[in-house]
Scaffold this active site. Structure first.
Site, PDB file in Angstrom:
ATOM      1  N   ASN A 238      88.798  36.456 -17.533  1.00 36.45           N
ATOM      2  CA  ASN A 238      88.498  36.025 -16.155  1.00 36.45           C
ATOM      3  C   ASN A 238      87.514  34.861 -16.085  1.00 36.45           C
ATOM      4  O   ASN A 238      86.897  34.633 -15.045  1.00 36.45           O
ATOM      5  CB  ASN A 238      88.027  37.216 -15.300  1.00 36.45           C
ATOM      6  CG  ASN A 238      86.830  37.924 -15.918  1.00 36.45           C
ATOM      7  OD1 ASN A 238      86.194  37.385 -16.808  1.00 36.45           O
ATOM      8  ND2 ASN A 238      86.540  39.118 -15.450  1.00 36.45           N
TER       9      ASN A 238
ATOM     10  N   HIS B 214      80.879  42.266  -6.243  1.00 38.07           N
ATOM     11  CA  HIS B 214      81.252  41.756  -7.562  1.00 38.07           C
ATOM     12  C   HIS B 214      82.771  41.557  -7.655  1.00 38.07           C
ATOM     13  O   HIS B 214      83.499  42.453  -8.073  1.00 38.07           O
ATOM     14  CB  HIS B 214      80.762  42.751  -8.629  1.00 38.07           C
ATOM     15  CG  HIS B 214      80.727  42.198 -10.006  1.00 38.07           C
ATOM     16  ND1 HIS B 214      80.058  42.800 -11.034  1.00 38.07           N
ATOM     17  CD2 HIS B 214      81.276  41.088 -10.556  1.00 38.07           C
ATOM     18  CE1 HIS B 214      80.202  42.098 -12.135  1.00 38.07           C
ATOM     19  NE2 HIS B 214      80.944  41.055 -11.872  1.00 38.07           N
TER      20      HIS B 214
ATOM     21  N   GLN C 245      74.986  48.462  -9.460  1.00 41.51           N
ATOM     22  CA  GLN C 245      76.262  48.343  -8.750  1.00 41.51           C
ATOM     23  C   GLN C 245      76.914  49.720  -8.690  1.00 41.51           C
ATOM     24  O   GLN C 245      76.937  50.397  -9.723  1.00 41.51           O
ATOM     25  CB  GLN C 245      77.174  47.336  -9.462  1.00 41.51           C
ATOM     26  CG  GLN C 245      76.673  45.928  -9.288  1.00 41.51           C
ATOM     27  CD  GLN C 245      77.595  44.867  -9.882  1.00 41.51           C
ATOM     28  OE1 GLN C 245      77.304  43.699  -9.796  1.00 41.51           O
ATOM     29  NE2 GLN C 245      78.689  45.266 -10.486  1.00 41.51           N
TER      30      GLN C 245
ATOM     31  N   ARG D 182      74.696  37.869 -14.271  1.00 39.86           N
ATOM     32  CA  ARG D 182      74.234  39.245 -14.106  1.00 39.86           C
ATOM     33  C   ARG D 182      72.959  39.210 -13.282  1.00 39.86           C
ATOM     34  O   ARG D 182      72.082  38.374 -13.500  1.00 39.86           O
ATOM     35  CB  ARG D 182      73.957  39.917 -15.463  1.00 39.86           C
ATOM     36  CG  ARG D 182      75.218  40.354 -16.211  1.00 39.86           C
ATOM     37  CD  ARG D 182      76.018  41.422 -15.467  1.00 39.86           C
ATOM     38  NE  ARG D 182      77.236  41.807 -16.164  1.00 39.86           N
ATOM     39  CZ  ARG D 182      78.463  41.341 -15.893  1.00 39.86           C
ATOM     40  NH1 ARG D 182      78.645  40.440 -14.951  1.00 39.86           N
ATOM     41  NH2 ARG D 182      79.509  41.778 -16.572  1.00 39.86           N
TER      42      ARG D 182
HETATM   43  P1  NDP Z   1      80.449  33.088 -23.363  1.00 45.72           P
HETATM   44  O1  NDP Z   1      80.077  34.026 -24.440  1.00 45.72           O
HETATM   45  O2  NDP Z   1      81.614  32.172 -23.508  1.00 45.72           O
HETATM   46  O3  NDP Z   1      79.235  32.154 -23.002  1.00 45.72           O
HETATM   47  C1  NDP Z   1      77.951  32.601 -22.907  1.00 45.72           C
HETATM   48  C2  NDP Z   1      77.035  31.485 -23.343  1.00 45.72           C
HETATM   49  O4  NDP Z   1      75.704  31.895 -23.092  1.00 45.72           O
HETATM   50  C3  NDP Z   1      77.130  31.157 -24.842  1.00 45.72           C
HETATM   51  O5  NDP Z   1      77.364  29.763 -24.963  1.00 45.72           O
HETATM   52  C4  NDP Z   1      75.765  31.563 -25.351  1.00 45.72           C
HETATM   53  O6  NDP Z   1      75.240  30.736 -26.325  1.00 45.72           O
HETATM   54  C5  NDP Z   1      74.918  31.346 -24.128  1.00 45.72           C
HETATM   55  N1  NDP Z   1      73.635  32.023 -24.195  1.00 45.72           N
HETATM   56  C6  NDP Z   1      73.357  33.278 -24.597  1.00 45.72           C
HETATM   57  N2  NDP Z   1      72.031  33.507 -24.508  1.00 45.72           N
HETATM   58  C7  NDP Z   1      71.480  32.390 -24.023  1.00 45.72           C
HETATM   59  C8  NDP Z   1      70.159  32.002 -23.720  1.00 45.72           C
HETATM   60  N3  NDP Z   1      69.140  32.848 -23.922  1.00 45.72           N
HETATM   61  N4  NDP Z   1      69.921  30.749 -23.246  1.00 45.72           N
HETATM   62  C9  NDP Z   1      70.943  29.883 -23.068  1.00 45.72           C
HETATM   63  N5  NDP Z   1      72.233  30.194 -23.346  1.00 45.72           N
HETATM   64  C10 NDP Z   1      72.490  31.422 -23.815  1.00 45.72           C
HETATM   65  O7  NDP Z   1      80.594  34.007 -22.051  1.00 45.72           O
HETATM   66  P2  NDP Z   1      81.376  33.711 -20.698  1.00 45.72           P
HETATM   67  O8  NDP Z   1      81.107  32.297 -20.295  1.00 45.72           O
HETATM   68  O9  NDP Z   1      82.773  34.180 -20.774  1.00 45.72           O
HETATM   69  O10 NDP Z   1      80.622  34.723 -19.720  1.00 45.72           O
HETATM   70  C11 NDP Z   1      79.204  34.612 -19.489  1.00 45.72           C
HETATM   71  C12 NDP Z   1      78.730  35.807 -18.705  1.00 45.72           C
HETATM   72  O11 NDP Z   1      79.262  35.763 -17.395  1.00 45.72           O
HETATM   73  C13 NDP Z   1      79.201  37.166 -19.247  1.00 45.72           C
HETATM   74  O12 NDP Z   1      78.379  37.636 -20.280  1.00 45.72           O
HETATM   75  C14 NDP Z   1      79.113  38.036 -18.028  1.00 45.72           C
HETATM   76  O13 NDP Z   1      77.821  38.606 -17.928  1.00 45.72           O
HETATM   77  C15 NDP Z   1      79.308  37.065 -16.884  1.00 45.72           C
HETATM   78  N6  NDP Z   1      80.620  37.288 -16.255  1.00 45.72           N
HETATM   79  C16 NDP Z   1      80.652  37.607 -14.921  1.00 45.72           C
HETATM   80  C17 NDP Z   1      81.846  37.896 -14.315  1.00 45.72           C
HETATM   81  C18 NDP Z   1      81.906  38.199 -12.854  1.00 45.72           C
HETATM   82  O14 NDP Z   1      82.910  38.764 -12.393  1.00 45.72           O
HETATM   83  N7  NDP Z   1      80.905  37.861 -12.081  1.00 45.72           N
HETATM   84  C19 NDP Z   1      83.103  37.923 -15.068  1.00 45.72           C
HETATM   85  C20 NDP Z   1      82.972  37.448 -16.429  1.00 45.72           C
HETATM   86  C21 NDP Z   1      81.763  37.204 -16.985  1.00 45.72           C
HETATM   87  P3  NDP Z   1      75.792  30.615 -27.837  1.00 45.72           P
HETATM   88  O15 NDP Z   1      77.051  31.419 -27.913  1.00 45.72           O
HETATM   89  O16 NDP Z   1      75.997  29.127 -27.963  1.00 45.72           O
HETATM   90  O17 NDP Z   1      74.723  31.165 -28.690  1.00 45.72           O
END
Ligand code: NDP
Length: 301
Positions: free
Chosen positions: A55, A241, A222, A193
């Protein structure tokens, strides 16, 4: 086995995990497994999976919608129509163009990068921070400015969008201190989140005008209680959500959940993209995006 959605999560706290002696696998039908105490799952050898990619674009579209809604003052203007009014001066009194604004994403993973790509045609100046830098070609193609930390990035931005997972590194990141370093009257959109932001600091910033608007679709806990302050704070554009649960997304995460179940029952390895915790450690996608520790409970109520 527990199958849960992030939208109405079964919080698998350490206490619940301790009671569930036969629990072997927790499947998130969606993305974001912070409702599972990952440290407890690591300690107990429980496999945690989610349907990576299912998603991401759905959420990115929702983020763009929310940025435009806040900056253009869409929701109060819509309400004027429904209420039978025509108060144009009131409707536009908080309405701007996004063109020329600086927008920054906290994390440029699947969602964050998709948001940046979608905002590029609006002629916004694009910023990001992430633990790992994007390839130079991508930075060049989109004209991105990289900042090593959120603290470095937010003072430059009119709009900030949060797209990082909730884990011990990001919990409570947007507190009074960080928000006070944002431009006065900036907008914050958080579909990642809720606990990445301090609930009451957001309310205070909207009331004081430090933030001009806050939108998102993630709450803690939630379902959000009826008296959750984010339901009634000024200048918000909250939804329940739903961003990652469009019918298009549901089709994809249902198929992914089925694939995980089929692999599990057949004793076949679950593909790496879906693994968060396996064999007593962060694994697959989880080892990239999360850090060990627990973010299922917390100070934010
Ligand atoms: P990804 O894993 O593709 O991307 C997350 C990114 O966050 C990675 O690039 C990671 O860095 C980076 N990251 C982690 N910790 C840090 C930090 N401390 N500072 C800066 N960057 C950081 O996940 P998605 O993009 O698919 O999803 C992200 C989040 O969105 C999910 O974890 C979920 O909580 C939320 N989400 C919400 C939804 C909704 O319905 N509202 C649905 C889907 C997701 P790197 O990997 O480079 O270390």
């Amino acid at each position: 086995m527990v199958i849960s959605q992030p939208f109405w999560p079964a919080y698998l706290t350490a206490e619940r995990i301790a009671k569930a002696k036969n629990l072997k696998i927790a499947i998130t039908a969606g993305i974001g497994s912070d409702h599972v105490d990952l440290q407890a799952a690591i300690d107990r050898g429980i496999t945690v999976t989610e349907v990576t990619y299912s998603n991401s674009i759905s959420v990115a579209e929702h983020v763009v919608m929310m940025i435009l809604s806040l900056v253009r003052n869409y929701i109060p203007s819509y309400k004027i129509v429904v209420d039978g009014g025509w108060n144009i001066a009131d409707a536009v009194s908080r309405s701007y163009d996004v063109e020329g604004m600086d927008v920054g994403t906290v994390a440029a993973g699947r969602i964050g990068l998709a948001v940046l790509r979608r905002l590029k045609p609006f002629d916004m100046r694009l910023h990001y921070t992430d633990r790992h830098r994007l390839p130079a070609e991508v930075e060049q193609e989109l004209g991105l400015t990289f900042h090593p930390t959120a603290q470095d990035m937010v003072p430059h931005c009119d709009v900030v969008t949060i797209n990082a997972p909730l884990h011990p590194e990001t919990e409570g990141l947007f507190d009074d201190k960080l928000i006070s370093t944002m431009k006065r009257g900036a907008y914050l959109v958080n579909t990642a989140r809720a606990k990445i932001a301090d609930r009451d600091a957001i309310v205070r910033a909207l009331e004081s005008g430090q933030l001009a608007g806050y939108a998102g679709d993630v709450w803690f806990p939630q379902p959000a209680p009826a008296d959750h302050p984010w339901r009634t704070m000024p200048h918000h554009g909250m939804t329940p959500h739903i961003s990652g649960s469009s019918l298009s997304a549901q089709t994809r995460y249902a198929a992914g959940t089925r694939e995980i179940l089929e692999s599990w029952f057949a004793g076949r390895p679950i593909r790496d993209e879906y693994l968060i915790v396996d064999g007593g450690q962060l694994a697959g996608a989880g080892s990239h995006s999360y850090s060990a520790g627990n973010a299922t409970t917390g100070w934010n109520g």
